[in-house]
Design a protein around this motif. Sequence first.
Motif, PDB file in Angstrom:
ATOM      1  N   THR A  43      -7.029   4.552  -4.298  1.00  0.00           N
ATOM      2  CA  THR A  43      -8.153   4.981  -3.486  1.00  0.00           C
ATOM      3  C   THR A  43      -8.418   6.457  -3.738  1.00  0.00           C
ATOM      4  OG1 THR A  43      -6.773   5.624  -1.607  1.00  0.00           O
ATOM      5  CG2 THR A  43      -7.500   3.326  -1.688  1.00  0.00           C
ATOM      6  N   ARG A  86      -2.617  -1.624   5.617  1.00  0.00           N
ATOM      7  CA  ARG A  86      -3.099  -0.293   6.004  1.00  0.00           C
ATOM      8  C   ARG A  86      -2.462   0.147   7.316  1.00  0.00           C
ATOM      9  NH1 ARG A  86      -8.203  -1.403   6.256  1.00  0.00           N
ATOM     10  NH2 ARG A  86      -8.500  -1.134   4.040  1.00  0.00           N
ATOM     11  N   LYS A  87      -2.419  -0.756   8.301  1.00  0.00           N
ATOM     12  CA  LYS A  87      -1.828  -0.418   9.602  1.00  0.00           C
ATOM     13  C   LYS A  87      -0.346  -0.097   9.455  1.00  0.00           C
ATOM     14  CE  LYS A  87      -1.111  -2.044  14.337  1.00  0.00           C
ATOM     15  NZ  LYS A  87      -0.052  -1.082  14.484  1.00  0.00           N
ATOM     16  N   SER A 121      -3.920   6.920  -1.970  1.00  0.00           N
ATOM     17  CA  SER A 121      -3.097   5.738  -1.753  1.00  0.00           C
ATOM     18  C   SER A 121      -3.277   4.783  -2.925  1.00  0.00           C
ATOM     19  CB  SER A 121      -3.503   5.018  -0.464  1.00  0.00           C
ATOM     20  OG  SER A 121      -3.169   5.780   0.662  1.00  0.00           O
ATOM     21  N   LYS A 181       0.887  -1.162   0.000  1.00  0.00           N
ATOM     22  CA  LYS A 181       0.000   0.000   0.000  1.00  0.00           C
ATOM     23  C   LYS A 181       0.924   1.211   0.000  1.00  0.00           C
ATOM     24  CE  LYS A 181      -4.236   1.615   2.170  1.00  0.00           C
ATOM     25  NZ  LYS A 181      -5.017   1.704   0.947  1.00  0.00           N
ATOM     26  N   LEU A 230      -2.765   0.604  -4.042  1.00  0.00           N
ATOM     27  CA  LEU A 230      -2.624  -0.751  -3.533  1.00  0.00           C
ATOM     28  C   LEU A 230      -2.118  -1.631  -4.659  1.00  0.00           C
ATOM     29  CD1 LEU A 230      -3.145  -2.837  -1.222  1.00  0.00           C
ATOM     30  CD2 LEU A 230      -5.305  -3.305  -2.395  1.00  0.00           C
TER      31      LEU A 230
END
Length: 141
Positions: free
Chosen positions: A62, A126-127, A66, A24, A68
């Motif tokens: 997105t 994501r984290k 971002s 990401k 992916l």
Amino acid sequence: NWVEFLEYEVSRSRRYDNPLCLLKLHVIIDDQPESLDDEDIKQSIKDTLMDELRWADMIGNTSHGSFLMVLPETPVSALEQLSVKLGKAITAAVSALTKSTQVDVIFGRAYWQKHDDGTKMLARARKDLVDKLEEKANNIN
């Protein structure tokens, strides 16, 4: 449809024990997190990713800037080298387009683990990205 692609690839990894990784990506230009609102910059990043990645890899983006990347058959050991390669290419493309003094390319990473589904992998990527963005923000302040 990239979510469907991810679920398909997770299923393949589970069935055949094949590696699967996610990257990401977020780009910050001149320390302005909202800098990816420009469509030309987004297109330049997408074009660069398409040039640098394999045909089997899937790229999605997105609405908040971002990107992916679903990377089938990519072992976790290859992520560092791939991140460096992509980071250099994106930095060069964005710098040429914007004449910016600073382009930061930040990656969140995840790889398939037993009992994973696409949602778990996305959450880990994501984290990882959010943690790195927070670390960068703390270093700026």
